[in-house]
Scaffold this active site. Sequence first.
Site, PDB file in Angstrom:
ATOM      1  N   ARG A 103       0.878  -1.180   0.000  1.00 18.51           N
ATOM      2  CA  ARG A 103       0.000   0.000   0.000  1.00 18.51           C
ATOM      3  C   ARG A 103       0.907   1.218   0.000  1.00 18.51           C
ATOM      4  O   ARG A 103       1.743   1.376   0.891  1.00 18.51           O
ATOM      5  CB  ARG A 103      -0.903   0.006   1.236  1.00 18.51           C
ATOM      6  N   HIS A 130      -7.620   1.038  -6.122  1.00 18.97           N
ATOM      7  CA  HIS A 130      -7.805   0.187  -4.930  1.00 18.97           C
ATOM      8  C   HIS A 130      -8.505  -1.103  -5.393  1.00 18.97           C
ATOM      9  O   HIS A 130      -9.668  -1.345  -5.086  1.00 18.97           O
ATOM     10  CB  HIS A 130      -8.656   0.933  -3.893  1.00 18.97           C
ATOM     11  N   GLN A 133     -10.324  -3.681  -3.007  1.00 24.69           N
ATOM     12  CA  GLN A 133     -11.566  -3.171  -2.438  1.00 24.69           C
ATOM     13  C   GLN A 133     -12.729  -3.310  -3.427  1.00 24.69           C
ATOM     14  O   GLN A 133     -13.812  -3.782  -3.061  1.00 24.69           O
ATOM     15  CB  GLN A 133     -11.398  -1.692  -2.061  1.00 24.69           C
ATOM     16  N   ASP A 221     -17.158   7.650  -0.951  1.00 19.95           N
ATOM     17  CA  ASP A 221     -15.898   7.523  -0.203  1.00 19.95           C
ATOM     18  C   ASP A 221     -15.574   8.903   0.367  1.00 19.95           C
ATOM     19  O   ASP A 221     -16.199   9.907  -0.010  1.00 19.95           O
ATOM     20  CB  ASP A 221     -14.798   7.033  -1.171  1.00 19.95           C
ATOM     21  N   CYS A 261     -16.155   2.032   1.220  1.00 18.82           N
ATOM     22  CA  CYS A 261     -14.999   1.183   1.522  1.00 18.82           C
ATOM     23  C   CYS A 261     -14.558   1.321   2.976  1.00 18.82           C
ATOM     24  O   CYS A 261     -13.884   0.436   3.502  1.00 18.82           O
ATOM     25  CB  CYS A 261     -13.857   1.486   0.564  1.00 18.82           C
ATOM     26  N   ARG A 289     -13.547  -8.238   2.102  1.00 18.74           N
ATOM     27  CA  ARG A 289     -12.128  -8.002   1.812  1.00 18.74           C
ATOM     28  C   ARG A 289     -11.326  -9.260   2.123  1.00 18.74           C
ATOM     29  O   ARG A 289     -10.447  -9.661   1.371  1.00 18.74           O
ATOM     30  CB  ARG A 289     -11.593  -6.832   2.663  1.00 18.74           C
TER      31      ARG A 289
HETATM   32  N1  NVA Z   1      -9.895   6.954  -0.953  1.00 18.27           N
HETATM   33  C1  NVA Z   1      -9.481   6.527   0.361  1.00 18.27           C
HETATM   34  C2  NVA Z   1      -9.733   5.056   0.537  1.00 18.27           C
HETATM   35  C3  NVA Z   1      -9.349   4.535   1.881  1.00 18.27           C
HETATM   36  C4  NVA Z   1      -9.542   3.069   2.013  1.00 18.27           C
HETATM   37  C5  NVA Z   1      -7.998   6.856   0.548  1.00 18.27           C
HETATM   38  O1  NVA Z   1      -7.219   6.644  -0.382  1.00 18.27           O
HETATM   39  O2  NVA Z   1      -7.635   7.313   1.627  1.00 18.27           O
HETATM   40  N1   CP Z   2     -11.088   0.183   2.923  1.00 17.64           N
HETATM   41  C1   CP Z   2      -9.796   0.120   3.308  1.00 17.64           C
HETATM   42  O1   CP Z   2      -8.895  -0.126   2.521  1.00 17.64           O
HETATM   43  O2   CP Z   2      -9.628   0.300   4.646  1.00 17.64           O
HETATM   44  P1   CP Z   2      -8.246   0.484   5.406  1.00 17.64           P
HETATM   45  O3   CP Z   2      -7.671   1.808   4.995  1.00 17.64           O
HETATM   46  O4   CP Z   2      -8.633   0.456   6.858  1.00 17.64           O
HETATM   47  O5   CP Z   2      -7.327  -0.631   5.051  1.00 17.64           O
END
Ligand code: NVA
Ligand code: CP
Length: 307
Positions: A103, A130, A133, A221, A261, A289
């Site tokens: 990540r 993502h 997800q 989101d 998500c 997930r």
């Molecule tokens: N769009 C959000 C998703 C978090 C799971 C981010 O990138 O922070």
């Molecule tokens: N939805 C998601 O990826 O959650 P986290 O940021 O908690 O991993």
Amino acid sequence: MKRDFLSLGQFTKVELDSIFTLTKELKDKQKAGVPHKLLDGKSIALIFEKSSTRTRVSFEVGVYQLGGHPLFLSSSTSQMGRGEPIKDSARVMCRYCDGIMIRTFGQEIVDEFAAFSDVPVINGLTDKFHPCQVMADIFTVMEHKGSYSSLNYAWIGDGNNMANTWIEAAAIFGFPLKLACPKGYEPDKSVIAWAKSKGAELLLTNDPKEAILGADVVSTDVWASMGQESEQKAREKAFAGYCLDDNLMANAKPDSFVLHCLPAHRGEEISESVLEGKNSVVWDEAENRLHVQKAIMVWILGKNNQK
Ligand code: NVA
Ligand code: CP
């Protein structure tokens, strides 16, 4: 040849459908207490350059349930955070591990990691995509609606990593997707162009009501993603009128489903009543997930894809 999982756009519908079939098998086995140690003896590194709750826990538990060994690495406590080049980290880690989830920020970081790794790499979220997800989201739709086909999908909010991934999904799975994003916060232009070249049925608007009208599946989101915290105030202004609340939901089909998500900011992109309401399937979505990622790991670490 090794198989990475970096974005949905690299796969065909047939390939992604086979991951859903495997997800169902593994979920059924896990619920029935039937052992399914398909990653027996394998070590999977989980690298986080951003925060996480769901991704970290679901990958760690998933690897454990599959009989493998998960290793958590954060950039703050590894040499990556001190500037060790991605290509060096990748070439070293693939000599210890059988698979790597990462990540991070730019998609180019994941791409470079995968290019220098001899073992499969999974994208656990970048600024652009993502994919794990959205696979979990679509599997959740299948569970609740029987199929992901013949449904209308709406995206309300930021044209972010989730929106970009939904656009890829619309192109691959062939479902119509309407996205409402404020001016200046639209999804990635190259992703839209790619999806259109594949014949995706997309509608982009600045009017949330237009996007949600008649929707079966509604997603949203946060307005400021990880790395955009300093833009929070400006974004709150720009996203006025984009809160997925009961008024907006009244335009979707009565039996529509709401996906998020998570983490959610109640009162910003989604109201408490919608997040906790009868149309919300966000807790099933979060659980999935685990199941989808187990299937992805088994699929990419299968017989033909081992070191
Ligand atoms: N769009 C959000 C998703 C978090 C799971 C981010 O990138 O922070
Ligand atoms: N939805 C998601 O990826 O959650 P986290 O940021 O908690 O991993």
